[in-house]
Write a protein that holds these residues in place. Structure first.
Motif, mmCIF file in Angstrom:
data_model
loop_
_atom_site.group_PDB
_atom_site.id
_atom_site.type_symbol
_atom_site.label_atom_id
_atom_site.label_comp_id
_atom_site.label_asym_id
_atom_site.label_seq_id
_atom_site.Cartn_x
_atom_site.Cartn_y
_atom_site.Cartn_z
ATOM 1 N N TRP A 148 0.761 -1.100 -0.039
ATOM 2 C CA TRP A 148 0.204 0.033 0.015
ATOM 3 C C TRP A 148 0.806 1.206 0.075
ATOM 4 O O TRP A 148 0.449 2.330 -0.379
ATOM 5 N N PRO A 200 -3.630 4.507 4.982
ATOM 6 C CA PRO A 200 -4.756 4.713 5.248
ATOM 7 C C PRO A 200 -5.588 3.763 6.223
ATOM 8 O O PRO A 200 -5.321 2.857 6.497
ATOM 9 N N ASP A 201 -6.178 4.585 6.972
ATOM 10 C CA ASP A 201 -7.195 4.097 8.043
ATOM 11 C C ASP A 201 -6.301 2.910 8.952
ATOM 12 O O ASP A 201 -7.240 1.904 9.319
ATOM 13 N N VAL A 249 -3.479 11.925 -3.890
ATOM 14 C CA VAL A 249 -4.351 12.201 -2.899
ATOM 15 C C VAL A 249 -4.783 13.568 -2.981
ATOM 16 O O VAL A 249 -3.860 14.560 -3.024
ATOM 17 N N LEU A 295 -6.676 -5.485 5.584
ATOM 18 C CA LEU A 295 -6.705 -5.597 4.250
ATOM 19 C C LEU A 295 -7.864 -5.348 3.180
ATOM 20 O O LEU A 295 -7.997 -4.482 2.430
ATOM 21 N N VAL A 321 1.579 -2.638 -6.659
ATOM 22 C CA VAL A 321 2.073 -1.185 -6.909
ATOM 23 C C VAL A 321 2.402 -1.431 -8.298
ATOM 24 O O VAL A 321 3.443 -1.997 -8.774
ATOM 25 N N GLU A 357 -5.870 1.733 -2.142
ATOM 26 C CA GLU A 357 -5.150 0.628 -1.267
ATOM 27 C C GLU A 357 -5.858 -0.440 -1.680
ATOM 28 O O GLU A 357 -4.968 -1.714 -1.520
ATOM 29 N N ARG A 358 -6.915 -0.501 -1.324
ATOM 30 C CA ARG A 358 -7.587 -1.913 -1.163
ATOM 31 C C ARG A 358 -7.929 -2.403 -2.364
ATOM 32 O O ARG A 358 -8.603 -3.628 -2.426
ATOM 33 N N THR A 394 -3.692 16.719 -0.457
ATOM 34 C CA THR A 394 -2.444 16.959 -0.154
ATOM 35 C C THR A 394 -1.440 17.265 -1.451
ATOM 36 O O THR A 394 -0.701 17.937 -1.709
ATOM 37 N N ASP A 395 -1.743 16.170 -2.732
ATOM 38 C CA ASP A 395 -1.268 16.289 -3.839
ATOM 39 C C ASP A 395 -1.277 17.327 -4.734
ATOM 40 O O ASP A 395 -0.654 18.031 -5.410
ATOM 41 N N PRO A 415 -10.124 7.811 1.800
ATOM 42 C CA PRO A 415 -8.712 7.011 2.160
ATOM 43 C C PRO A 415 -8.812 5.433 2.062
ATOM 44 O O PRO A 415 -9.935 5.062 2.794
ATOM 45 N N GLY A 416 -7.894 4.729 1.610
ATOM 46 C CA GLY A 416 -7.990 3.305 1.580
ATOM 47 C C GLY A 416 -8.699 2.655 0.575
ATOM 48 O O GLY A 416 -8.549 1.665 0.106
#
Lengths: 415, 308
Positions: free
Chosen positions: A105, A116-117, B70, A273, B150, B59-60, B73-74, B55-56
């Protein structure tokens, strides 16, 4: 303790045992049906998963009696290592799982960003205050919030009072939040260990610390494990369908602490996850906040809560939240597990149990609110995530337990 | 030049020509479909970027090869309340591996709200990006695969020009149109209740402006008017008709605004990129305009802020 072992090794009555297993099966089928309905009924993503994780967590907690307070108390009083090894196994396996997730991540932990979180809290004095209160609440009521939840499924006479007390405690926590935030939290630093040590350094350091903590416990023989092995042998020697014997090892015998711990860590990493880190207080605290606001006790604006990471929920306007489903399925699975193992033993609470439950619950709730999470969220999920706040809360919590027990002993000796 | 060298040079030229012939065959318009994206995933000239609100989410699970940006911020300078400055935005774009040959596609959750905001920010620095029509919502609804791996992208060395302020409306521009000193159309993309002044902020948000209502002369077309059931933009012809019926036909310079300037990017994108109108996004939006001392407003509900 010995009474409990006796109770468990009593020859089981075939009638009630069969009824218990049938009820357990019915509950698990109900959970399955609920999961299917959530997955295919057009509900929000994550609810079916929350139900699956809650079920697994409830089952593992009950089967291995994963309880922070019991493990610490048994170690302090009897040098029984089983429970404490379970806690440490949970910290280790979860940290490994989180490291795997973090690497994907946030490949570079040094960018100043946080994953995140995850439960990475500020290193504020409220952690210490909350930890002390939470530890004292554990000592008074007999366990932490997650253990009260699984004990609800075992028919514990204290758990309902403790959870009721926790609701009051959360509301008091919200009521005292704003001045605490301005005095302690708003400028406190957030320390995320991987940002300092890199992922390999952090994971190695964490595992070394856990191994060092586990060392004295590893050197101790466990009477608990010996008793559990005897029970397993008795189950194996019992006449009965041979094909069902492995099932009894899983659903009737108590699991070793380390096995439950490994599962708890793995469930924690998988839950992070896919849905959110493990935590049992988001839903409870949100309900308490609603009640407190309605009663005029909790201010409408709570400074900084939206921006802080923790398992204390900001708002619960939904009928079904991920955390609500998680907690309900945890209790249901624990009930099923206790029924199957013949460990569902409800009884009328004594007045002292009710009193200790409510009083301890208030401290648990207040402590969990101002520390933004409990032994599962802030401590377990925090240490999994490499947050220094997790270790700080853990230290304060143990201090709270030790101090309260010493005080109680003093008062008893004096009276 | 000796003959052998000449052969080498023409071989190199041929190679260059061939490779450009193989360059990513992106559609000419501002949108790409999920089908097109699925077919072209992994193309070395494709730069896929997710800009999601929650957020997340990225990533998930994200679309293969996507990189995360983001929005809070970005893309912004949070201290100045401004678009990110050239230096930091250039560093971001280099890190994302974007160069002159890249086809940049943005997508995100919540109907591409923040992906559209990203498209506007990229455009102010001269990088023309496309949106995945329907965003994450459509990609997920079609059960297309996501990954948590990634993306590995080599950084580029692109140099960015100074920001093009022509895409942006400032308070003075909006005041000039509102007071009738300058010709223009103002579009308020918030909900009808925010527009009329019945509420100070939508449910779930705190009021950030102590006045309710709208900019005088602004036309209310909620952003979702442009979106079909599956999250995609409605067809261009339909959009043209819908907005023309409300009096927005591109005949005058147009300014769009919302509450904090992000959702209005969605309408900015469709009016300027799909319909080709001359549109500025007012990123100060109602939280700047509504709070400005003495700025004229219309509040048909006559609500008064009482501090509660």
């Amino acid at each position: 303790m010995s009474a409990a072992i006796e109770a468990r090794s009593r020859p089981s009555l075939p009638g009630p045992a069969r009824l218990g297993s049938a009820l357990a099966l019915a509950i698990l089928l109900g959970l399955l049906a609920g999961g299917l309905a959530l997955a295919h009924g057009g509900f929000e993503d994550g609810l079916a998963l929350a139900l699956a994780f809650g079920t697994a967590f409830g089952l593992v907690l009950q089967r291995s009696r994963f309880c922070f307070y019991c493990a610490l108390r048994e170690w302090l009083d009897e040098r029984e290592p089983d429970g404490i090894l379970g806690l440490l196994a949970a910290l280790a396996s979860g940290a490994v799982g989180y490291a795997l997730v973090f690497g994907a991540w946030l490949p570079d932990p040094a960018t100043g960003r946080l994953p995140p979180d995850a439960f990475i809290g500020s290193l504020a004095w409220t952690l210490g205050l909350g930890g002390l209160a939470f530890g004292a609440g554990m000592a008074i009521s007999g366990s932490c919030l997650s253990a009260h939840l699984y004990r609800l499924g075992e028919g514990s006479p204290t758990a309902p009072f403790a959870l009721f007390g926790a609701l009051i405690g959360f509301a008091l926590g919200f009521a005292s939040w704003n001045p605490l935030f301005l005095a302690f939290v708003s400028e406190a630093p957030t320390v995320w260990l991987p940002a300092w040590l890199g992922y390999p350094g952090w994971l190695a350091a964490t595992l070394i610390v856990i191994a060092a903590l586990a060392w004295p416990a590893l050197l101790r023989a466990s009477p608990r494990r010996a008793a559990a092995r005897d029970r397993l042998a008795a189950l194996a020697a019992d006449a009965g369908t041979p094909a069902l014997k492995p099932l009894r090892a899983v659903f009737a015998a108590r699991w070793p602490g380390w096995l439950g711990g490994l599962f708890v860590g793995a469930i924690g990493a998988f839950a992070y996850l896919r849905v959110a880190p493990l935590g049992v207080t988001a839903e409870l605290s949100a309900r308490a906040r609603d009640l407190g606001t309605a009663a005029g006790l909790v201010p409408a604006t709570l400074n900084g809560l939206d921006a802080l990471r923790g398992c204390v929920s900001i708002a619960a306007d939904m009928l079904l939240s991920n955390n609500g489903v998680f907690v309900l399925s945890l209790v249901a699975a624990s009930l099923a597990s206790a029924l199957a193992a013949g460990e569902f033993r409800p009884r009328t609470p004594r007045r002292s149990e009710a009193l200790r439950g409510v009083l301890g619950g208030v401290l648990l709730g207040w402590g969990a609110m101002v520390a933004l999470g409990c032994s599962v969220g802030t401590l377990l999920s925090g240490i999994h995530a490499g947050a220094l706040s997790g270790w700080a809360f853990g230290a304060a919590m143990i201090a709270g337990i030790v101090v309260w027990r010493a005080l109680e002993r003093l008062v008893r000796r004096g009276s | 030049m000796p003959p052998s060298a000449r052969i080498l040079v023409s071989a190199a030229a041929l190679l260059a020509a061939t490779s450009s012939a193989f360059a990513l065959d992106a559609p000419a318009g501002p949108l790409v479909t999920t089908d097109w994206l699925e077919t072209n995933l992994g193309d070395p000239d494709l730069r896929l970027i997710e800009v999601s609100v929650d957020p997340g989410t990225f990533e998930r699970g994200h679309i293969e090869g996507a990189q995360n940006v983001v929005w809070h911020t970005d893309l912004v300078d949070p201290v100045q309340r401004d678009i990110a400055d050239r230096e930091s935005f250039e560093a971001l774009v280099q890190k994302l591996g974007i160069d002159e040959d890249s086809t940049v596609v943005l997508y995100g959750d919540n109907n591409n709200w923040f992906a559209a905001w990203g498209a506007w920010v990229f455009d102010t620095y001269g990088i023309d990006v496309k949106l995945l029509d329907g965003g994450r919502k459509k990609w997920e609804a079609e059960n297309l695969p996501l990954t948590t791996r990634v993306a590995s992208v080599a950084p580029s060395e692109i140099a960015l020009p100074e920001r093009d302020e022509a895409l942006r409306a400032r308070l003075a521009d909006v005041l000039a149109v509102a007071k009738g000193g300058r010709e223009g159309t103002i579009v308020d993309i918030r909900s009808p209740d925010e527009y009329s002044g019945k509420v100070f902020a939508p449910e779930g948000s705190q009021e950030l402006s102590i006045r309710a209502g709208h900019v005088p002369g602004a036309i209310n077309v909620p952003w979702s008017t442009a979106v079909a059931e599956d999250g995609t933009f409605k067809p261009a012809e339909e959009l043209k008709r819908i907005y023309a019926e409300k009096g927005i036909d591109g005949s005058k310079p147009t300014i769009v605004y919302c509450r904090i300037g992000e959702r209005s990017s969605h309408t900015w994108f469709l009016l300027s990129k799909i319909l080709g109108y001359d549109v500025k996004n007012y990123d100060g939006s109602w939280t700047e305009y509504g709070n400005s001392v003495g700025a004229p407003i219309v509040n048909v509900s006559n609500t008064v802020w009482t501090g509660k």
